[in-house]
Design a protein around this motif. Sequence first.
Motif, short mmCIF file in Angstrom:
data_model
loop_
_atom_site.label_atom_id
_atom_site.label_comp_id
_atom_site.label_asym_id
_atom_site.label_seq_id
_atom_site.Cartn_x
_atom_site.Cartn_y
_atom_site.Cartn_z
N LYS A 73 23.67 -15.22 13.91
CA LYS A 73 23.37 -16.22 14.93
C LYS A 73 22.14 -17.06 14.58
O LYS A 73 21.64 -17.81 15.41
N ARG A 74 21.66 -16.91 13.37
CA ARG A 74 20.50 -17.69 12.97
C ARG A 74 20.73 -18.35 11.61
O ARG A 74 21.53 -17.87 10.80
N ALA A 75 20.01 -19.44 11.41
CA ALA A 75 20.04 -20.12 10.11
C ALA A 75 19.12 -19.38 9.14
O ALA A 75 18.59 -18.31 9.47
N GLY A 76 18.91 -19.94 7.96
CA GLY A 76 18.17 -19.25 6.92
C GLY A 76 16.67 -19.26 7.11
O GLY A 76 15.92 -19.69 6.22
N ILE A 77 16.22 -18.78 8.26
CA ILE A 77 14.80 -18.77 8.60
C ILE A 77 14.45 -17.40 9.17
O ILE A 77 15.14 -16.89 10.05
N VAL A 78 13.37 -16.80 8.67
CA VAL A 78 12.86 -15.55 9.23
C VAL A 78 11.37 -15.74 9.49
O VAL A 78 10.58 -15.93 8.56
N THR A 79 10.98 -15.69 10.76
CA THR A 79 9.59 -15.84 11.16
C THR A 79 9.08 -14.49 11.62
O THR A 79 9.77 -13.75 12.33
N PHE A 80 7.85 -14.15 11.24
CA PHE A 80 7.39 -12.78 11.42
C PHE A 80 5.87 -12.71 11.48
O PHE A 80 5.16 -13.66 11.13
N ASN A 81 5.38 -11.57 11.92
CA ASN A 81 3.96 -11.21 11.85
C ASN A 81 3.85 -9.78 11.37
O ASN A 81 4.72 -8.94 11.67
N LEU A 82 2.79 -9.51 10.64
CA LEU A 82 2.50 -8.16 10.17
C LEU A 82 1.29 -7.65 10.94
O LEU A 82 0.23 -8.29 10.95
N ASP A 83 1.46 -6.53 11.59
CA ASP A 83 0.43 -5.99 12.47
C ASP A 83 -0.91 -5.86 11.75
O ASP A 83 -1.00 -5.29 10.66
N GLY A 84 -1.95 -6.45 12.39
CA GLY A 84 -3.29 -6.34 11.85
C GLY A 84 -3.64 -7.34 10.78
O GLY A 84 -4.77 -7.33 10.26
N VAL A 85 -2.70 -8.23 10.42
CA VAL A 85 -2.95 -9.21 9.36
C VAL A 85 -2.68 -10.61 9.92
O VAL A 85 -1.58 -10.87 10.42
N HIS A 86 -3.67 -11.49 9.85
CA HIS A 86 -3.45 -12.86 10.33
C HIS A 86 -2.44 -13.56 9.42
O HIS A 86 -2.46 -13.35 8.20
N PRO A 87 -1.54 -14.37 9.99
CA PRO A 87 -0.52 -15.04 9.17
C PRO A 87 -1.10 -15.84 8.00
O PRO A 87 -0.50 -15.87 6.91
N HIS A 88 -2.24 -16.48 8.20
CA HIS A 88 -2.83 -17.25 7.10
C HIS A 88 -3.29 -16.32 5.97
O HIS A 88 -3.13 -16.65 4.78
N ASP A 89 -3.85 -15.18 6.32
CA ASP A 89 -4.25 -14.21 5.29
C ASP A 89 -3.02 -13.67 4.57
O ASP A 89 -3.02 -13.49 3.35
N LEU A 90 -1.98 -13.41 5.35
CA LEU A 90 -0.74 -12.91 4.76
C LEU A 90 -0.15 -13.92 3.78
O LEU A 90 0.24 -13.56 2.65
N ALA A 91 -0.12 -15.19 4.18
CA ALA A 91 0.41 -16.23 3.31
C ALA A 91 -0.43 -16.40 2.05
O ALA A 91 0.09 -16.67 0.96
N THR A 92 -1.73 -16.19 2.19
CA THR A 92 -2.62 -16.30 1.03
C THR A 92 -2.35 -15.20 0.02
O THR A 92 -2.29 -15.45 -1.20
N VAL A 93 -2.17 -13.98 0.50
CA VAL A 93 -1.87 -12.86 -0.39
C VAL A 93 -0.52 -13.08 -1.08
O VAL A 93 -0.38 -12.85 -2.29
N LEU A 94 0.47 -13.54 -0.31
CA LEU A 94 1.78 -13.81 -0.91
C LEU A 94 1.67 -14.90 -1.98
O LEU A 94 2.28 -14.80 -3.05
N ASP A 95 0.87 -15.93 -1.71
CA ASP A 95 0.71 -17.01 -2.68
C ASP A 95 0.05 -16.49 -3.96
O ASP A 95 0.38 -16.95 -5.07
N MET A 96 -0.87 -15.56 -3.82
CA MET A 96 -1.51 -14.97 -5.00
C MET A 96 -0.48 -14.28 -5.88
O MET A 96 -0.71 -14.09 -7.08
N ASN A 97 0.67 -13.93 -5.27
CA ASN A 97 1.75 -13.29 -6.02
C ASN A 97 2.91 -14.24 -6.28
O ASN A 97 4.02 -13.79 -6.58
N GLY A 98 2.64 -15.55 -6.14
CA GLY A 98 3.64 -16.55 -6.49
C GLY A 98 4.69 -16.82 -5.45
O GLY A 98 5.67 -17.52 -5.72
#
Length: 406
Positions: free
Chosen positions: A330-355
């Motif tokens: 029932k959804r398109a190709g989008i998954v939006t999420f949060n990781l407990d205790g980690v701000h989304p910007h910090d999470l995105a930064t760590v992911l970017d460090m890994n390409g």
Amino acid sequence: MLNKDIRKDFPILDQEVNGYPLVYLDSAATSQKPRQVIEALADYYQNDNANVHRGVHTLGNRATEGYEGARETVRKFLNASSTEEIVFTRGTTTALNLVAQSYGRANIGEGDEILITYMEHHSNIIPWQQLAKATGAVLKYIDLEEDGTLSLEKVSDAMTDRTKIVSMMYVSNVLGTMNPIKEITEIAHAHNAVMVVDAAQAAPHLRLDVQDLDCDFLAFSGHKLCGPTGIGALYGKKALLNEMEPVEFGGEMIDFVGLYDSTWKELPWKFEGGTPIIAGAIGMAAAIDYIESVGLDNIEKHEHELVAYAMEQMKTVEGLEIYGPRDSSKRAGIVTFNLDGVHPHDLATVLDMNGVAVRAGHHCCQPLMKWLDVSATARASFYLYNTKEDVDRLVEGLRMAKEYFQ
């Protein structure tokens, strides 16, 4: 799944970011461009670069043929009945503003109701806010179900005899929700309201048929469907567009100019003042040809398989919350999420460090963030060039982020 060789059409994907092969999961913000689109843009600038409509020389004629040929490509893409119903704009935002400023100002009065939802992108909120302020109309919101979907019962309950405009996105850029636009259009028309569709997230992924949907207006952007930035289109029913006044004035859109009064060209050119986005239109047509060659049905199926796999794998990460419909079909190709205790910007930064490139923030949906009771989220969005290996890299990055911040 689609053939992995498709990735070879996208030269930008063949690179490393921070020492890792790039995994691009931000196509809901903007898609990458295949060689076919890049070559179409280069070919126009190298061989046909000239202004359209005005000249009689060869380059001008070739440019005009390319520009108006792009309009026919869009017409077929949407199954509109005529190219007169296709207006080129800078994108979805410009198209929605055109409807609000032209149709809205002429047809909305004090006490009339404009109906939207909590999931709308800011570009489908602010134009209606401004219209309501200018006219004394009432802006109303349809509430969402717990999983971020719309119920037709709530849609029907929200409409009254004062409802004049219903405007909503076909696919949510945050929740991935696919709204039942055809059925909602039927309800709107039963109340003599016009239906406006924000198809920015739908056009790249779903087969659109404006005659079947019976919507009155539909807007989309080229850059989300493998095309250039700065180009999009507005579909409008011919009878409505004929009644509407332009909102931008100057060259190209005029018929006759006197000292104190002027008249306008016929559809669709009366809405395209100034030198149009010629290369953009040609590039967008090349992008449409490209995704049509892959097959929109194939793209949709590919994304459903990817998002199902992604949701299954991401749920194994402890403390991860996923927003939107729980049923991946029932959804398109989008998954939006949060990781407990980690701000989304910090999470995105760590992911970017890994390409791994994902989006973090409110995604131009602050009212929806308030409805979700969060300040921001992270979002992974998939397209035809993504693979299950990309999902595995995302999940690996999420686990690394969790370990790092713990």
